[in-house]
Design a protein around this motif. Sequence first.
Motif, short mmCIF file in Angstrom:
data_model
loop_
_atom_site.label_atom_id
_atom_site.label_comp_id
_atom_site.label_asym_id
_atom_site.label_seq_id
_atom_site.Cartn_x
_atom_site.Cartn_y
_atom_site.Cartn_z
N ALA A 171 6.20 -11.72 10.05
CA ALA A 171 7.14 -10.60 9.91
C ALA A 171 6.91 -9.56 11.01
O ALA A 171 5.78 -9.13 11.25
N GLY A 172 7.99 -9.17 11.65
CA GLY A 172 7.89 -8.18 12.71
C GLY A 172 8.03 -6.75 12.21
O GLY A 172 7.45 -5.83 12.79
N ARG A 173 8.81 -6.57 11.14
CA ARG A 173 9.00 -5.23 10.57
C ARG A 173 8.27 -5.14 9.25
O ARG A 173 8.33 -6.07 8.44
N PRO A 174 7.60 -4.02 9.00
CA PRO A 174 6.98 -3.85 7.68
C PRO A 174 8.04 -3.68 6.61
O PRO A 174 9.13 -3.16 6.86
N VAL A 175 7.73 -4.14 5.41
CA VAL A 175 8.61 -3.99 4.26
C VAL A 175 8.29 -2.68 3.57
O VAL A 175 7.13 -2.43 3.21
N ASP A 176 9.30 -1.86 3.36
CA ASP A 176 9.10 -0.59 2.65
C ASP A 176 8.94 -0.86 1.15
O ASP A 176 9.74 -1.59 0.55
N VAL A 177 7.91 -0.26 0.55
CA VAL A 177 7.66 -0.43 -0.87
C VAL A 177 7.46 0.93 -1.52
O VAL A 177 7.05 1.90 -0.87
N VAL A 178 7.78 0.99 -2.81
CA VAL A 178 7.52 2.18 -3.61
C VAL A 178 6.64 1.77 -4.78
O VAL A 178 6.84 0.73 -5.39
N VAL A 179 5.64 2.58 -5.06
CA VAL A 179 4.77 2.29 -6.20
C VAL A 179 5.52 2.60 -7.48
O VAL A 179 6.06 3.70 -7.65
N GLU A 180 5.56 1.62 -8.38
CA GLU A 180 6.25 1.81 -9.65
C GLU A 180 5.28 2.36 -10.70
O GLU A 180 4.27 1.72 -11.02
#
Length: 429
Positions: A171-180
């Motif tokens: 993967a070239g771009r990081p995946v945006d995540v939100v803590v649930e």
Amino acid sequence: MARDSGTEALAELAQERVDHRFKGLPPDASGLTVAELTAQRRNLFTGGFATPVLALSAERLEHNLALMETYAARHGLAFAPHGKTSMAPQLFHRQIEHGAWGITLAVPHQVWVARAFGIGRIFLANELVDAAALRRLAAELDADPDFRFVCYVDSVRGVELMDAALTEAGAGRPVDVVVELGAGAGARTGARTEADCAAVADAVAAARTLRLAGVAGYEGEVPDADPERVRAWLRRLVALAVDFDRAGRFTGLAEIVLSAGGSAWFDAVADVFAEVPDLSLPVLKLLRSGAYVSHDDGHYREVTPFNRVPAEGALEPAFQLWTQVVSRPTAEQAFANAGKRDAAYDLDLPFAQVIRPSDGGPERPATGVAVSGLSDQHAWLRTAPEAELEVGDWVGMGLSHPCTSFDKWQLIPVAEADGSVVDYIRTFF
């Protein structure tokens, strides 16, 4: 996928041929394209449609879209309506035209549907740990620099699985995540404590392929939900965002994502999100309500926040299921030709509302007629002495729970008040 490609995909829907896949449509329309059938503006009641047939009200659909656009803007909320309700790309685009930031979804297949129709911002309200899906997601992100994707994380193990799969995919771009943040003991998903959330955030910081974009959750899972408990949980969610910001966890972002909001408590979300203090970055206050698009005559009619804030407007139930009486064995009982394959029944049974007599008489209220049960292909009708009901009569029914109404129909007529069908909504479940 670019929006232009999505527009082309929508246009291709209109060229789909009407055939055996689509129940309720006029038999003599087989072979026509959807565009050709739409252009005929057939009447739902006299244009050869077969029963059972589910229809959406054109006027009520537009009313609901406009009302939530106004509501979100009035309260300073961005809006990513939950697309799993309809899984209808035509409606996704209408929601975006009515001001939506993007579309919320639940599982990878739904993401691929949205991408095929050019949806450029997707919030996945779930943790994504499937390696095959993550490979495809990485490819989508790398191929389209304008594609914005955000998803939940709620465990260190989940973060590790995501990072491993994305690393293997290159993967070239990081995946945006939100803590649930979980809604409480015994609730559904989500890290249960603030300490658990911090541990997940630490794991994200250590993962090269992920980027912490904010915090989120679903207040609809608060145990024994009432206004006080829901607002208390939402304030915990806001406090978590504040604590993460003070700890420098959002360095390098353009904005902090703060998201909640189903269809039962969005008034509480609006109230509490209005209290968010100034943080180091702008806050994207993202509401995710989805059932509003069609609303209903049962569950959501009872729980909609507009019942608590009537001055802000009212949603209107846009669905009606038309079915035909096929048996009248006794004075107390009748059977119509729609059942579990056609109508939502997980929250409430359908509601008999109106009758259109087979002899062409005027439509009248379904007085004394009630749905008492559903078989696979039959509705059981209980009839009181005052009920006027004959074999061949059409019965218009209201439904409860949009999410399990849309999924039973692949092509849904959209009818104006006079019965003229002006559009057909294609679903992808």
